[in-house]
Design a protein around this motif. Sequence first.
Motif, PDB file in Angstrom:
ATOM      1  N   SER A  13       4.458  18.369   2.075  1.00  0.00           N
ATOM      2  CA  SER A  13       4.488  17.847   0.715  1.00  0.00           C
ATOM      3  C   SER A  13       5.900  17.408   0.380  1.00  0.00           C
ATOM      4  O   SER A  13       6.880  18.031   0.786  1.00  0.00           O
ATOM      5  CB  SER A  13       4.013  18.912  -0.269  1.00  0.00           C
ATOM      6  OG  SER A  13       4.850  20.064  -0.179  1.00  0.00           O
ATOM      7  N   GLY A  14       6.004  16.301  -0.349  1.00  0.00           N
ATOM      8  CA  GLY A  14       7.310  15.776  -0.729  1.00  0.00           C
ATOM      9  C   GLY A  14       7.996  14.958   0.339  1.00  0.00           C
ATOM     10  O   GLY A  14       9.064  14.392   0.095  1.00  0.00           O
ATOM     11  N   TYR A  51       6.344  22.293   1.544  1.00  0.00           N
ATOM     12  CA  TYR A  51       7.706  22.393   2.070  1.00  0.00           C
ATOM     13  C   TYR A  51       8.430  23.468   1.265  1.00  0.00           C
ATOM     14  O   TYR A  51       8.270  23.553   0.057  1.00  0.00           O
ATOM     15  CB  TYR A  51       8.406  21.048   1.891  1.00  0.00           C
ATOM     16  CG  TYR A  51       9.730  20.881   2.595  1.00  0.00           C
ATOM     17  CD1 TYR A  51       9.786  20.381   3.890  1.00  0.00           C
ATOM     18  CD2 TYR A  51      10.929  21.177   1.955  1.00  0.00           C
ATOM     19  CE1 TYR A  51      11.013  20.189   4.540  1.00  0.00           C
ATOM     20  CE2 TYR A  51      12.146  20.992   2.588  1.00  0.00           C
ATOM     21  CZ  TYR A  51      12.185  20.500   3.885  1.00  0.00           C
ATOM     22  OH  TYR A  51      13.389  20.316   4.514  1.00  0.00           O
ATOM     23  N   PRO A  52       9.231  24.310   1.910  1.00  0.00           N
ATOM     24  CA  PRO A  52       9.891  25.387   1.158  1.00  0.00           C
ATOM     25  C   PRO A  52      10.801  24.842   0.062  1.00  0.00           C
ATOM     26  O   PRO A  52      11.565  23.907   0.285  1.00  0.00           O
ATOM     27  CB  PRO A  52      10.685  26.136   2.228  1.00  0.00           C
ATOM     28  CG  PRO A  52      10.789  25.205   3.383  1.00  0.00           C
ATOM     29  CD  PRO A  52       9.571  24.339   3.343  1.00  0.00           C
ATOM     30  N   ASN A  53      10.701  25.455  -1.111  1.00  0.00           N
ATOM     31  CA  ASN A  53      11.416  24.946  -2.274  1.00  0.00           C
ATOM     32  C   ASN A  53      11.489  26.082  -3.297  1.00  0.00           C
ATOM     33  O   ASN A  53      10.586  26.242  -4.116  1.00  0.00           O
ATOM     34  CB  ASN A  53      10.672  23.737  -2.844  1.00  0.00           C
ATOM     35  CG  ASN A  53      11.375  23.080  -3.997  1.00  0.00           C
ATOM     36  OD1 ASN A  53      12.133  23.714  -4.726  1.00  0.00           O
ATOM     37  ND2 ASN A  53      11.111  21.801  -4.187  1.00  0.00           N
ATOM     38  N   THR A  54      12.543  26.879  -3.217  1.00  0.00           N
ATOM     39  CA  THR A  54      12.614  28.069  -4.056  1.00  0.00           C
ATOM     40  C   THR A  54      12.680  27.727  -5.544  1.00  0.00           C
ATOM     41  O   THR A  54      12.172  28.484  -6.378  1.00  0.00           O
ATOM     42  CB  THR A  54      13.826  28.929  -3.680  1.00  0.00           C
ATOM     43  OG1 THR A  54      15.014  28.120  -3.715  1.00  0.00           O
ATOM     44  CG2 THR A  54      13.661  29.499  -2.270  1.00  0.00           C
ATOM     45  N   THR A  93       8.394  29.691  -1.093  1.00  0.00           N
ATOM     46  CA  THR A  93       9.295  30.364  -0.162  1.00  0.00           C
ATOM     47  C   THR A  93       9.033  29.892   1.267  1.00  0.00           C
ATOM     48  O   THR A  93       8.020  29.239   1.552  1.00  0.00           O
ATOM     49  CB  THR A  93       9.098  31.876  -0.214  1.00  0.00           C
ATOM     50  OG1 THR A  93       7.785  32.190   0.290  1.00  0.00           O
ATOM     51  CG2 THR A  93       9.238  32.398  -1.642  1.00  0.00           C
ATOM     52  N   THR A  94       9.943  30.249   2.172  1.00  0.00           N
ATOM     53  CA  THR A  94       9.727  29.970   3.590  1.00  0.00           C
ATOM     54  C   THR A  94       8.439  30.614   4.071  1.00  0.00           C
ATOM     55  O   THR A  94       7.653  29.997   4.809  1.00  0.00           O
ATOM     56  CB  THR A  94      10.916  30.483   4.418  1.00  0.00           C
ATOM     57  OG1 THR A  94      12.055  29.652   4.159  1.00  0.00           O
ATOM     58  CG2 THR A  94      10.612  30.432   5.908  1.00  0.00           C
ATOM     59  N   PHE A 129       8.909  16.916  10.280  1.00  0.00           N
ATOM     60  CA  PHE A 129       9.545  17.358   9.035  1.00  0.00           C
ATOM     61  C   PHE A 129      10.933  16.746   8.928  1.00  0.00           C
ATOM     62  O   PHE A 129      11.521  16.302   9.921  1.00  0.00           O
ATOM     63  CB  PHE A 129       9.638  18.888   8.990  1.00  0.00           C
ATOM     64  CG  PHE A 129      10.792  19.455   9.777  1.00  0.00           C
ATOM     65  CD1 PHE A 129      11.883  20.013   9.141  1.00  0.00           C
ATOM     66  CD2 PHE A 129      10.787  19.421  11.169  1.00  0.00           C
ATOM     67  CE1 PHE A 129      12.954  20.515   9.855  1.00  0.00           C
ATOM     68  CE2 PHE A 129      11.860  19.935  11.893  1.00  0.00           C
ATOM     69  CZ  PHE A 129      12.950  20.481  11.237  1.00  0.00           C
ATOM     70  N   GLU A 130      11.450  16.710   7.706  1.00  0.00           N
ATOM     71  CA  GLU A 130      12.815  16.278   7.437  1.00  0.00           C
ATOM     72  C   GLU A 130      13.694  17.523   7.283  1.00  0.00           C
ATOM     73  O   GLU A 130      13.400  18.376   6.451  1.00  0.00           O
ATOM     74  CB  GLU A 130      12.873  15.459   6.152  1.00  0.00           C
ATOM     75  CG  GLU A 130      12.068  14.176   6.186  1.00  0.00           C
ATOM     76  CD  GLU A 130      11.787  13.670   4.780  1.00  0.00           C
ATOM     77  OE1 GLU A 130      12.528  12.782   4.317  1.00  0.00           O
ATOM     78  OE2 GLU A 130      10.849  14.188   4.147  1.00  0.00           O
TER      79      GLU A 130
END
Length: 425
Positions: free
Chosen positions: A134-135, A170-173, A178-179, A204-205
Amino acid sequence: MQNEALLQRKNNATPRGVGVMCPFYADTALNAELWDVEGRRYIDFAAGIAVLNTGHRHPKVMAAVREQLDRFTHTCWQVVPYPSYVELAEQLNRLAPGDFQKKASLFSTGAEAVENAIKIARAFTGRAAVIAFSGSFHGRTMMGMALTGKVAPYKVGFGPFPGEVYHAPYPNTLHGVTTTNALDSVRALFKTDVDPLRVAAIIFEPVQGEGGFYEAPADFVKGLRDICDQHGILLIADEVQTGFARTGKLFAMQHHAVAADLTTVAKSLAGGLPLSGVIGRADVMDAAAPGGLGGTYAGNPLSVAAALAVLDVIESENLCERATQLGNRLKSHLTSMRESLPHIAEIRGPGAMIAAEFFEPGTLIPDADFAKRFQARALELGLILLVCGVHSNVIRFLFPLTIEEAVFEEALVLIETAMKDAAAA
């Protein structure tokens, strides 16, 4: 020529689907500065969307292109090859992360590199499915759009897209992912959507670009590597925007202890000329049959000459170190503004891949209107900035790494003025 007249001609001659941000037209540019057809000067913190890490018209890059112009402009690598392509491939293989034998193939655009990385992964594994996030942004081709994790404006009205593409968070606190959430979501796909033995690759980026400049945590990258190793899946790092010193390393994956099997590159590789590539494990890169890879303009000799000069400039001018120095100064300046500007929710990014995200004050609600006002006011003041993020509430700062000190300091003042004006509006 006048900007208003050119705008009318543009509207009559080109489709609205190609969105254009600035209402003025470029005439000349040098390093981090640009002048329009009416003579107005702008400081360029967009850099052609991260294409100009070495600035507009770097003398070494221009000299290399001029020299190649006097030799030949095109033969098609697949018809009559040329030494410079071999030299660039050798350099990319040597410089790219990964302690294994590598090979590289050159193309023209970032989306083309991504498409070919997927082709190579499918050829090597004999599998079809791909997992993205996502994103993410991976291009505007059909496969690129399928992989991209943002609907508007990239996917609206263009489906159906290629099948067997799956997305995980995608991880995004800042937004509560979270991871552990992200990695568990990948594993959940294997239970609910796709047999892992059908998955060719996870792409992934290392730092999401269009998605909002979110940096992949080290444990997330290692977790992806572990999942791929467990199931025989290839890991693809899309370094189209992160590559070539932007994050303080030549490649963003050099911030991590593990390597991807395939790496896609483009944007700042050739200093403004169209060039991209896929670099990867030699055995994987050799999976496609002769004729399966290529393109009429792929690895154009003018672009290759520029790229060889770009790599020289990055090393000789210590641009990786300069990216970190300038990025830290920008982050420090933005941080000093947070107390008086409660719209700033977060300042982030490695090296000079810096972004500021905005929420409505006192809330967790993304504030796209503030980001738009900030960008518009900056443009009025003569500073070009770009919006990004799934919610369009993030401003990214993509200045050339070669920017002069005086111009950089001037830009910091304009950033502060524009942000304060946006807050007061």
